[in-house]
Design a protein around this motif. Structure first.
Motif, PDB file in Angstrom:
ATOM      1  N   GLY A  84       0.739  -1.500  -0.317  1.00 54.41           N
ATOM      2  CA  GLY A  84      -0.318   0.062  -0.139  1.00 54.41           C
ATOM      3  C   GLY A  84       0.658   1.039   0.221  1.00 54.41           C
ATOM      4  N   ALA A  85       0.161   2.474  -0.634  1.00 51.56           N
ATOM      5  CA  ALA A  85       0.749   3.670  -0.624  1.00 51.56           C
ATOM      6  C   ALA A  85       0.099   4.892   0.683  1.00 51.56           C
ATOM      7  CB  ALA A  85       0.850   4.050  -1.541  1.00 51.56           C
ATOM      8  N   THR A  86       0.624   5.676   0.872  1.00 48.69           N
ATOM      9  CA  THR A  86      -0.177   6.761   1.980  1.00 48.69           C
ATOM     10  C   THR A  86       0.666   7.937   1.983  1.00 48.69           C
ATOM     11  OG1 THR A  86      -1.474   7.134   3.253  1.00 48.69           O
ATOM     12  CG2 THR A  86       0.270   6.456   3.717  1.00 48.69           C
ATOM     13  N   ALA A  87       0.265   9.282   1.517  1.00 45.28           N
ATOM     14  CA  ALA A  87       0.748  10.047   1.952  1.00 45.28           C
ATOM     15  C   ALA A  87       0.434  11.446   3.189  1.00 45.28           C
ATOM     16  CB  ALA A  87       0.124  11.173   0.660  1.00 45.28           C
ATOM     17  N   ASN A  88       1.654  11.730   3.831  1.00 46.26           N
ATOM     18  CA  ASN A  88       1.518  12.760   5.106  1.00 46.26           C
ATOM     19  C   ASN A  88       1.264  14.320   4.226  1.00 46.26           C
ATOM     20  OD1 ASN A  88       3.751  13.869   4.329  1.00 46.26           O
ATOM     21  ND2 ASN A  88       4.913  12.429   5.900  1.00 46.26           N
ATOM     22  N   ASN A  89       1.051  15.093   5.416  1.00 43.27           N
ATOM     23  CA  ASN A  89       0.323  16.381   5.498  1.00 43.27           C
ATOM     24  C   ASN A  89       1.942  16.900   4.382  1.00 43.27           C
ATOM     25  OD1 ASN A  89       1.932  16.434   7.754  1.00 43.27           O
ATOM     26  ND2 ASN A  89       0.506  17.179   8.811  1.00 43.27           N
ATOM     27  N   LEU A  90       3.153  16.215   4.481  1.00 45.32           N
ATOM     28  CA  LEU A  90       4.243  16.844   4.539  1.00 45.32           C
ATOM     29  C   LEU A  90       4.636  16.654   3.475  1.00 45.32           C
ATOM     30  CD1 LEU A  90       6.151  15.562   7.867  1.00 45.32           C
ATOM     31  CD2 LEU A  90       5.331  18.052   7.423  1.00 45.32           C
ATOM     32  N   GLY A  91       4.032  16.408   2.894  1.00 43.83           N
ATOM     33  CA  GLY A  91       4.317  16.118   0.589  1.00 43.83           C
ATOM     34  C   GLY A  91       5.108  15.193   1.170  1.00 43.83           C
ATOM     35  N   GLU A  92       5.107  13.917   1.484  1.00 46.70           N
ATOM     36  CA  GLU A  92       5.913  12.675   1.334  1.00 46.70           C
ATOM     37  C   GLU A  92       4.897  11.907   1.472  1.00 46.70           C
ATOM     38  OE1 GLU A  92       8.971  13.898   5.104  1.00 46.70           O
ATOM     39  OE2 GLU A  92       7.287  12.563   5.349  1.00 46.70           O
ATOM     40  N   ALA A  93       5.260  10.922   1.012  1.00 56.46           N
ATOM     41  CA  ALA A  93       4.832   9.276   0.672  1.00 56.46           C
ATOM     42  C   ALA A  93       5.086   8.504   1.154  1.00 56.46           C
ATOM     43  CB  ALA A  93       4.709   9.754  -0.993  1.00 56.46           C
ATOM     44  N   TRP A  94       4.294   6.806   1.852  1.00 56.10           N
ATOM     45  CA  TRP A  94       5.132   6.407   2.422  1.00 56.10           C
ATOM     46  C   TRP A  94       4.349   4.826   2.050  1.00 56.10           C
ATOM     47  CZ3 TRP A  94       8.263   6.666   6.557  1.00 56.10           C
ATOM     48  CH2 TRP A  94       9.026   8.296   7.094  1.00 56.10           C
ATOM     49  N   ILE A  95       5.134   4.172   1.929  1.00 54.12           N
ATOM     50  CA  ILE A  95       5.585   2.388   0.902  1.00 54.12           C
ATOM     51  C   ILE A  95       4.694   1.220   1.749  1.00 54.12           C
ATOM     52  CG2 ILE A  95       5.707   1.154  -0.576  1.00 54.12           C
ATOM     53  CD1 ILE A  95       5.961   4.032  -2.572  1.00 54.12           C
ATOM     54  N   THR A  96       4.135   1.057   2.282  1.00 56.97           N
ATOM     55  CA  THR A  96       4.588  -0.283   3.463  1.00 56.97           C
ATOM     56  C   THR A  96       4.688  -1.910   1.946  1.00 56.97           C
ATOM     57  OG1 THR A  96       2.754  -0.690   2.562  1.00 56.97           O
ATOM     58  CG2 THR A  96       2.670   0.546   4.983  1.00 56.97           C
ATOM     59  N   ALA A  97       5.686  -2.403   2.692  1.00 56.13           N
ATOM     60  CA  ALA A  97       6.623  -3.690   2.198  1.00 56.13           C
ATOM     61  C   ALA A  97       6.753  -5.111   2.800  1.00 56.13           C
ATOM     62  CB  ALA A  97       7.706  -3.071   1.309  1.00 56.13           C
ATOM     63  N   GLY A  98       6.651  -6.195   2.259  1.00 59.96           N
ATOM     64  CA  GLY A  98       6.869  -7.301   2.768  1.00 59.96           C
ATOM     65  C   GLY A  98       7.298  -8.467   2.334  1.00 59.96           C
ATOM     66  N   SER A  99       7.859  -9.766   2.812  1.00 57.96           N
ATOM     67  CA  SER A  99       8.582 -10.089   2.087  1.00 57.96           C
ATOM     68  C   SER A  99       7.212 -11.927   0.954  1.00 57.96           C
ATOM     69  CB  SER A  99       9.048 -11.472   2.239  1.00 57.96           C
ATOM     70  OG  SER A  99       7.586 -12.109   3.787  1.00 57.96           O
ATOM     71  N   SER A 100       7.295 -12.048  -0.224  1.00 62.68           N
ATOM     72  CA  SER A 100       6.499 -11.967  -1.330  1.00 62.68           C
ATOM     73  C   SER A 100       6.613 -13.549  -1.784  1.00 62.68           C
ATOM     74  CB  SER A 100       6.220 -11.320  -2.216  1.00 62.68           C
ATOM     75  OG  SER A 100       7.318 -11.101  -3.121  1.00 62.68           O
ATOM     76  N   TRP A 101       6.086 -14.307  -2.436  1.00 57.92           N
ATOM     77  CA  TRP A 101       6.441 -15.536  -2.814  1.00 57.92           C
ATOM     78  C   TRP A 101       7.311 -14.785  -4.044  1.00 57.92           C
ATOM     79  CZ3 TRP A 101       2.157 -11.644  -3.816  1.00 57.92           C
ATOM     80  CH2 TRP A 101       1.739 -11.122  -5.031  1.00 57.92           C
ATOM     81  N   ILE A 102       6.771 -13.972  -5.365  1.00 60.78           N
ATOM     82  CA  ILE A 102       8.295 -13.715  -5.447  1.00 60.78           C
ATOM     83  C   ILE A 102       9.751 -14.389  -5.268  1.00 60.78           C
ATOM     84  CG2 ILE A 102       9.154 -12.028  -7.240  1.00 60.78           C
ATOM     85  CD1 ILE A 102       6.904 -10.532  -6.646  1.00 60.78           C
ATOM     86  N   ASP A 103       9.410 -13.094  -3.933  1.00 63.17           N
ATOM     87  CA  ASP A 103      11.195 -13.511  -3.369  1.00 63.17           C
ATOM     88  C   ASP A 103      10.778 -13.324  -1.448  1.00 63.17           C
ATOM     89  OD1 ASP A 103      13.769 -13.434  -2.188  1.00 63.17           O
ATOM     90  OD2 ASP A 103      14.367 -11.524  -2.958  1.00 63.17           O
TER      91      ASP A 103
END
Length: 218
Positions: free
Chosen positions: A194-213
């Motif tokens: 997922g991705a979300t934005a804050n009020n500082l002009g920044e975007a944060w992305i959540t990541a985890g391990s996957s079936w790919i790797d």
């Protein structure tokens, strides 16, 4: 019922139910059900409803992404829809057919909403916008066979994540909404959730391990 997203609108709690052909509406003070929003007109070929999921509120109306996947046919795409729901009347007041497996996202700094969709029929996969005042939809940028699976937007800038059509990797993109262009910042074998934005002009992305790797960093 498989609840997906909850949103407060007109003082009540609206909850999308992935396994039903309606949105549940509940009293915030005690949780009792106040009514439902009928989505049966958008049902696909199975009998479980149109798979309502994402939801964004603008000026007393909810914009709801309906995935419309036929569970009786290997979850095949039946074409996505965005439904506009008037919260006071608990009724659908408009709708747009947009690509497949649609998801609705807030567009901070505007009164409009953004929609990510994969290609379906005459609609290309990519990023779309709905003008909530004019009641129109338009494409912003096309992504071809890759599916956008997350978005954070503020004004004319957006950060998006996508999954390659061959499932080999995820990508992080920068989108110029005004210019209608997209550029890839990074590719990764991590599962970008997922991705979300804050009020500082920044975007944060959540990541985890996957079936790919399975060893990919979280």
């Amino acid at each position: 019922a498989n609840p997906h997203v909850a949103n407060i609108c007109n003082g009540d709690l609206f909850v999308t139910l992935y396994g039903r052909d309606y949105i549940g509406v509940y009293d915030l003070s005690n949780g009792t059900i106040l009514g439902t929003v009928d989505l049966s007109e958008f049902n696909d070929a199975d009998d479980t409803g149109p798979e309502a999921s994402t939801m964004v509120e603008v000026d007393g109306k909810l914009y709801v992404g309906l995935n419309r996947l036929d569970r009786d046919s290997s979850w095949s795409d039946q074409g996505g829809v965005v439904a506009e729901v008037d919260c006071a009347s608990m009724a659908v007041t408009n709708s747009w057919s947009i690509g497949g497996n649609t998801s609705v996202h807030p567009w901070h700094g505007t009164d409009n909403v953004l929609v990510t969709a994969r290609g379906y029929g005459k609609d290309a996969g990519g990023l779309y916008a709905i003008d909530t005042q004019a009641g129109t939809s338009s494409m912003i940028v096309e992504t071809g066979s890759d599916s956008l699976s997350g978005l954070a937007a503020d004004g004319d800038a957006a950060v998006a994540i996508s999954l390659a059509s061959d499932y080999s990797h995820y990508s992080v993109h920068c989108i110029d909404i005004a210019g209608g262009t997209i550029s890839t910042l990074e590719e990764t074998s991590s599962y970008l959730t997922g991705a979300t934005a804050n009020n500082l002009g920044e975007a944060w992305i959540t990541a985890g391990s996957s079936w790919i790797d399975s060893s990919a960093p979280s």
